[in-house]
Scaffold this active site. Structure first.
Site, short mmCIF file in Angstrom:
data_model
loop_
_atom_site.label_atom_id
_atom_site.label_comp_id
_atom_site.label_asym_id
_atom_site.label_seq_id
_atom_site.Cartn_x
_atom_site.Cartn_y
_atom_site.Cartn_z
N HIS A 52 1.90 4.23 -3.19
CA HIS A 52 1.71 5.82 -2.71
C HIS A 52 2.93 6.18 -3.28
O HIS A 52 3.29 7.25 -3.87
CB HIS A 52 1.63 6.11 -1.33
CG HIS A 52 -0.09 6.01 -0.34
ND1 HIS A 52 -0.83 6.23 -1.76
CD2 HIS A 52 -0.45 5.04 0.75
CE1 HIS A 52 -2.16 5.74 -1.39
NE2 HIS A 52 -1.63 5.67 0.09
N HIS B 47 0.72 -0.98 0.27
CA HIS B 47 -0.46 0.02 -0.09
C HIS B 47 1.17 1.51 0.18
O HIS B 47 0.79 2.14 -0.82
CB HIS B 47 -0.71 0.06 1.33
CG HIS B 47 -1.82 1.35 1.19
ND1 HIS B 47 -2.90 1.09 0.57
CD2 HIS B 47 -1.85 1.98 1.75
CE1 HIS B 47 -3.41 1.80 1.06
NE2 HIS B 47 -3.24 3.11 1.53
N GLU B 48 1.96 1.08 0.87
CA GLU B 48 2.99 1.77 0.88
C GLU B 48 3.48 2.76 0.21
O GLU B 48 3.97 4.13 -0.10
CB GLU B 48 3.39 2.29 2.67
CG GLU B 48 2.75 2.60 3.49
CD GLU B 48 1.60 4.25 3.41
OE1 GLU B 48 1.78 4.98 2.71
OE2 GLU B 48 0.21 3.53 3.68
#
Length: 206
Positions: A26, A22-23
């Site tokens: 980003h 997820h990160e």
């Protein structure tokens, strides 16, 4: 008192995989759009330690709702700051949806070849589940979740500023909503819908 969770040994790697994907999404999206901030601050990495938020991890482990340390970005480095912020915010949940699909494909392939055996398969199931939960939960329009960044970017200036002022209180609002069961009422139908969508894709593939 919270008792010992026998699945803890399987939950931890599944959680680390999920939040790292997820990160990293980003960070990778921000860098691709012209903002070097995540790279400079060491967030363009698949090392989970760089992305851990203690409270968010505990929440995810205990209640299946949580978050990681937000990836810092400088929207001023994007050609279009609002568009860039929205794309970076959506990159995390989208990456979780795609990884859930990949995990589901791996599970099906292992089952077809009769290799889906052993305790380690729990990690695959939990990884699939956590990616579904992470995708849906982080799209909620509540600070500090990704959905709030999208909403803030879409709102006019004054309303956006007022909305962003909620961010320091966001984690406590989330804790209260989780405790009251409000979050689950909203997210569970969406999680089922997303899981059914992925299952439909799996059906088309196999």
């Amino acid at each position: 008192m919270i008792g010992f969770d026998p699945d803890m040994i399987f939950r931890i790697p599944a959680l680390l995989i999920t939040l790292t994907i997820h990160e990293y999404a980003h960070a990778r999206t921000a860098v691709a759009l012209g903002d070097p901030t995540p790279r400079v601050l060491g967030r363009l990495t698949l090392n989970p330690i760089a992305h851990l938020d203690p409270m968010g991890l505990i929440m995810m482990w205990l209640f299946k709702f949580g978050w990681a340390k937000p990836v810092p970005i400088n929207p001023g480095n994007f050609r279009d700051s609002k568009r860039g912020t929205i794309l970076v915010s959506l990159a995390g949940p989208v990456s979780n949806i795609l990884f859930a699909l990949v995990t589901a494909i791996v599970i099906v392939l292992l089952s077809i070849f009769d290799l889906f055996k052993g305790e380690w398969v729990k990690i695959l199931w939990l990884t699939y589940s956590y990616n579904i939960v992470f995708a849906v939960f982080n799209l909620l329009p509540l600070p500090p979740l990704d959905g709030s960044k999208v909403v803030s970017s879409l709102l006019p200036g004054r309303q956006s500023y007022a909305f962003e002022r909620l961010e320091p209180y966001g984690p406590w609002i989330l804790l209260a909503l989780v405790y009251l069961g409000v979050i689950g009422i909203v997210t569970r139908p969406l999680e089922y819908a997303l899981s059914n969508f992925i299952n439909a894709i799996i059906g088309l593939i196999f």
